[in-house]
Design a protein around this motif. Sequence first.
Motif, PDB file in Angstrom:
ATOM      1  N   MET A 155       0.845  -1.173   0.000  1.00 12.11           N
ATOM      2  CA  MET A 155       0.000   0.000   0.000  1.00 12.11           C
ATOM      3  C   MET A 155       0.896   1.244   0.000  1.00 12.11           C
ATOM      4  SD  MET A 155      -2.864   1.130   2.810  1.00 12.11           S
ATOM      5  CE  MET A 155      -4.021  -0.102   2.257  1.00 12.11           C
ATOM      6  N   PRO A 156       0.610   2.226  -0.832  1.00 10.62           N
ATOM      7  CA  PRO A 156       1.436   3.435  -0.852  1.00 10.62           C
ATOM      8  C   PRO A 156       1.218   4.280   0.407  1.00 10.62           C
ATOM      9  CG  PRO A 156      -0.420   3.679  -2.355  1.00 10.62           C
ATOM     10  CD  PRO A 156      -0.447   2.261  -1.846  1.00 10.62           C
ATOM     11  N   LEU A 203      -4.875  13.670  15.676  1.00  8.75           N
ATOM     12  CA  LEU A 203      -3.825  13.055  16.481  1.00  8.75           C
ATOM     13  C   LEU A 203      -3.927  13.516  17.923  1.00  8.75           C
ATOM     14  CD1 LEU A 203      -0.690  13.631  14.196  1.00  8.75           C
ATOM     15  CD2 LEU A 203      -1.865  11.466  14.596  1.00  8.75           C
ATOM     16  N   ALA A 204      -3.391  12.721  18.805  1.00 10.02           N
ATOM     17  CA  ALA A 204      -3.239  13.088  20.211  1.00 10.02           C
ATOM     18  C   ALA A 204      -1.752  13.247  20.495  1.00 10.02           C
ATOM     19  CB  ALA A 204      -3.819  11.989  21.103  1.00 10.02           C
ATOM     20  N   ALA A 205      -1.423  13.893  21.592  1.00  8.54           N
ATOM     21  CA  ALA A 205      -0.019  14.052  21.969  1.00  8.54           C
ATOM     22  C   ALA A 205       0.670  12.691  22.089  1.00  8.54           C
ATOM     23  CB  ALA A 205       0.097  14.828  23.270  1.00  8.54           C
ATOM     24  N   TYR A 247       0.404  20.114  11.230  1.00 10.26           N
ATOM     25  CA  TYR A 247       0.979  18.778  11.286  1.00 10.26           C
ATOM     26  C   TYR A 247       0.706  18.097   9.956  1.00 10.26           C
ATOM     27  CZ  TYR A 247       1.411  19.219  16.298  1.00 10.26           C
ATOM     28  OH  TYR A 247       1.766  19.638  17.555  1.00 10.26           O
ATOM     29  N   ILE A 248       1.697  17.395   9.454  1.00  6.76           N
ATOM     30  CA  ILE A 248       1.499  16.537   8.293  1.00  6.76           C
ATOM     31  C   ILE A 248       1.811  15.130   8.767  1.00  6.76           C
ATOM     32  CG2 ILE A 248       2.130  16.021   5.910  1.00  6.76           C
ATOM     33  CD1 ILE A 248       1.119  18.896   6.171  1.00  6.76           C
ATOM     34  N   GLY A 249       0.865  14.230   8.605  1.00  5.86           N
ATOM     35  CA  GLY A 249       1.076  12.838   8.981  1.00  5.86           C
ATOM     36  C   GLY A 249       1.301  11.989   7.755  1.00  5.86           C
ATOM     37  N   ALA A 250       2.236  11.056   7.848  1.00  7.58           N
ATOM     38  CA  ALA A 250       2.480  10.061   6.794  1.00  7.58           C
ATOM     39  C   ALA A 250       1.946   8.735   7.314  1.00  7.58           C
ATOM     40  CB  ALA A 250       3.964   9.961   6.482  1.00  7.58           C
ATOM     41  N   ASP A 306      -3.513   2.670   8.236  1.00  6.33           N
ATOM     42  CA  ASP A 306      -3.921   3.462   9.396  1.00  6.33           C
ATOM     43  C   ASP A 306      -2.762   3.778  10.337  1.00  6.33           C
ATOM     44  OD1 ASP A 306      -6.558   3.443   8.571  1.00  6.33           O
ATOM     45  OD2 ASP A 306      -7.075   1.670   9.753  1.00  6.33           O
ATOM     46  N   GLN A 307      -1.574   3.261  10.046  1.00 10.06           N
ATOM     47  CA  GLN A 307      -0.435   3.440  10.946  1.00 10.06           C
ATOM     48  C   GLN A 307       0.341   4.712  10.614  1.00 10.06           C
ATOM     49  OE1 GLN A 307       2.521   0.312  10.920  1.00 10.06           O
ATOM     50  NE2 GLN A 307       3.694   1.276  12.546  1.00 10.06           N
TER      51      GLN A 307
END
Length: 136
Positions: A1-2, A11-13, A47-50, A54-55
């Motif tokens: 999966m890309p 997100l939480a702390a 914030y940018i999440g990668a 779902d991880q």
Amino acid sequence: MPISYQVNPPLAASDFVDILRRSTLGERRPLHDADAMEQMFRHGNVYIGAYDGDQLVGIARVMTDFVFTSYLSDLAVDEKYQQQGIGKQLIREVQKAIPKAKIILLAAPAAEGYYPKIGMQHHGHCFTLAPAENLV
């Protein structure tokens, strides 16, 4: 999966602390101080999440005025996912989210050679000042 990227994901702390632990950046952050980590997390603007599914596998934490400067204070990628271009793409995603502002960061000693390779310019005129609580 890309790998997928999200701006200001929910997100939480604790998520922030977890990804820092899984990267080498955690060695240079006060992970043992829950209050400090909560404040660091709460006071980021962008914030940018990668994500791998779902991880959370990477994060960019930015403090910005949105038009002139953006301080990329944390760029962390899970050690298992490093060397795949995720850090570089996180920086691109920051640029997309904040297109008018210049990105500034302080490189960790081990990462100083990385940033020029992805097109960032070294600036020799940076200065730091210890927190006032460290003054005698």
